[in-house]
Design a protein around this motif. Sequence first.
Motif, short mmCIF file in Angstrom:
data_model
loop_
_atom_site.label_atom_id
_atom_site.label_comp_id
_atom_site.label_asym_id
_atom_site.label_seq_id
_atom_site.Cartn_x
_atom_site.Cartn_y
_atom_site.Cartn_z
N VAL A 294 0.83 -1.21 0.00
CA VAL A 294 0.00 0.00 0.00
C VAL A 294 0.86 1.25 0.00
CG1 VAL A 294 -1.63 1.36 1.38
CG2 VAL A 294 -2.01 -1.09 1.05
N TYR A 295 1.97 1.22 0.74
CA TYR A 295 2.79 2.42 0.88
C TYR A 295 4.02 2.41 -0.02
CZ TYR A 295 -0.22 3.72 4.70
OH TYR A 295 -1.33 4.07 5.43
N SER A 296 3.94 1.67 -1.11
CA SER A 296 4.93 1.77 -2.18
C SER A 296 4.41 2.76 -3.21
CB SER A 296 5.16 0.41 -2.84
OG SER A 296 5.67 -0.54 -1.92
N SER A 297 5.33 3.37 -3.93
CA SER A 297 4.92 4.31 -4.98
C SER A 297 4.40 3.55 -6.20
CB SER A 297 6.08 5.20 -5.40
OG SER A 297 6.33 6.18 -4.44
N ASP A 298 3.40 4.10 -6.81
CA ASP A 298 2.93 3.62 -8.10
C ASP A 298 3.82 4.22 -9.18
OD1 ASP A 298 0.06 2.43 -9.26
OD2 ASP A 298 1.11 3.77 -10.62
N LEU A 299 4.10 3.43 -10.21
CA LEU A 299 4.98 3.94 -11.28
C LEU A 299 4.44 5.22 -11.89
CD1 LEU A 299 6.93 1.89 -13.83
CD2 LEU A 299 5.52 3.76 -14.68
N THR A 300 3.11 5.36 -11.95
CA THR A 300 2.53 6.56 -12.56
C THR A 300 2.59 7.77 -11.64
OG1 THR A 300 0.31 6.00 -11.74
CG2 THR A 300 0.94 5.14 -13.90
N SER A 301 2.79 7.54 -10.32
CA SER A 301 2.71 8.65 -9.36
C SER A 301 3.81 9.69 -9.57
CB SER A 301 2.78 8.12 -7.93
OG SER A 301 1.69 7.28 -7.64
N ALA A 302 4.98 9.24 -10.01
CA ALA A 302 6.08 10.18 -10.23
C ALA A 302 5.76 11.20 -11.31
CB ALA A 302 7.35 9.42 -10.58
N SER A 374 11.75 3.10 -4.53
CA SER A 374 10.51 3.68 -4.02
C SER A 374 9.28 2.93 -4.53
CB SER A 374 10.40 5.16 -4.42
OG SER A 374 10.02 5.30 -5.79
N LEU A 375 9.43 2.13 -5.59
CA LEU A 375 8.30 1.39 -6.15
C LEU A 375 7.95 0.15 -5.34
CD1 LEU A 375 9.16 1.64 -9.96
CD2 LEU A 375 7.67 3.11 -8.60
N GLY A 376 8.78 -0.17 -4.33
CA GLY A 376 8.44 -1.24 -3.42
C GLY A 376 8.80 -2.62 -3.94
#
Length: 612
Positions: A294-302, A374-376
């Motif tokens: 849940v608290y990993s970054s989504d690739l699209t979030s950047a 950061s992507l977990g």
Amino acid sequence: MPPPAADTPQAHTLRTHLLVLAGYTLLTVLLTYPIAFRLFSEVPGGGDAWQNIWNLWWTKQALLVEHTNPYHTDMLYYPQGVNLYLHTLVLTAGLTSLPLQLLGFNLIATYNIVVLLTFVLAGYGMYLLCHYLTGNRWASFVGGIVFTFSPYHFAHLFGHMNLASLQWLPFYVLALLKAFEPGASQHQAGVFRIPRGALKWSLLAGALLALNAYTDWLYAIFLVVFTGIFAAWRLMLPVERRELGVGWSAWVGAGARLALTGGTFLLLTAPIFFPTLGEAGLGYAQQPPIETIVYSSDLTSAFTPSELHPLWGEAMRVQVQNTGPYLPLKNPSERVVFLGYATLALAGLAVWRLRRRRAVLFWGVTALSTWLLSLGPFLQWAGKTQFTTFGVTVPMPYLLLYKLPLVSIMRTPGRFTVLTMLALGVLAAFGLTSLLGGGRFAWRRLTWRSAVFGALLPAVILFEYLALPFPTVPPGWNVPIYSKIAQEPGRFALLELPLRPFSDYMAYQTQHGKPIIYGYVSRQPVYPVLEQVPALHYLLNSTPADSVLKSQVDGGQGVQQLEQLDVRYVIIRWWAFTPEEKAAMKTKRANLLPRPPDFSYPADQVDVWRLK
């Protein structure tokens, strides 16, 4: 990996340093509006801000009033108390706040000043790092802008003082780079020597790493990962390794520098390092693996613009909320990790135009590797971790770190973005330096094209990062009962309902100064009192009003149990219950305390009973 000779930094005077600090101060006041204009009355974000206000109060209380270890308190989880080694105490912020508290600033103003300082100092530290690498003052100032005014920083201004306190990271990185400056290690007459300057900077790097640990263990862990990337770069590339010595002396020289840094760190953090490991071994702080997803970054979030932006923020929030299953589960503080299109363009320009420079390539590798971390543990794309009809998952490098001590407890790979922003800030400074025509900035050599780039690009970066106006909220501790309780002599406890982890109760404690039942720390420890005392167990929201415990609390039995715990006041905040919970609590209250409240504050929806 120092700046090349062609980029010899311009000399700094005290006036230069003061101008840089003034520039970041002015930008901080403007870009965090209206925090500075509500300095004494409201805090940014609310939420965990109240917990951090308690941290500032408790640091002063522990060190200057009770003269005790600030990492343990019985003001919470009374009467057993609780260790705070896994709590985000942010001791550095607490120590910074002491002069302000002693000068008479209230806790609201103290908290606001401390968090605003994180922007000023982060920008300044990043400026020094970028200037060391590029030699260009203006480009270095812009590199500081990228780091300190990033969406990551603004997102964690929502009550995460520990994560907003990112100002010490660039200072450590600068010290580490200086510790590894060229100056070959030597072996002469049976004695191994490394340059004296390297020893000094290694010691300072260890001290700064400890400073980050006393701010937040997460940032210390991140810097250890960065140090591993840096050391691998210096030792694996032959041309980099030769700067440290010839043959095996390069390896020994690098090892000596790292050992000195690590030894200094362990020496300074020993009072909390080993207790923290012991506390982590108790198991209660371990988080389920789903939390890490849940608290990993989504690739699209950047590449998704910030939800805090005044123009398109609302549209971004709607988009994220409609992208399941994982994106809506992330709170805004964790999912706002936008890197910035202008920043990425400048960084890409630096890597392309200066690709022959090893320093630039290193920062490109650092930005990419920390972003991948950061992507977990598994790739997330648009909220999903499984792809194709076969449910394929894509493992990511973070899996290699997950089993390291304290890493699985932290549960938030997305926060590696802070190092990505640091690396991008350096690359942006390199990119702007190349546009401005070299390392040394001089007005007489400035062309109209470089002047446009020098002014326009920073403006675009700041526009993309805008989070105006930043939400602020007033405190809710103005219920008169707290002033009355504060004036009562002696030590006794308060029971505030609903009985659950609630940061507001900790903020109220800064007003009345008495111990409370339960509390809210970053990792909730076992609290056997809730099971051992029938009255407390009965008052939990999870306990039905018609529970068998009812017979153990009515007829005054429950009041006696509370009095044996030194509870003098029971305070019910009716607004904090759901309608169903409120109805159940009214029944429980009638069984436990059948008489009317001793104090009632209808406007605040608060009722108070005094037991003794």
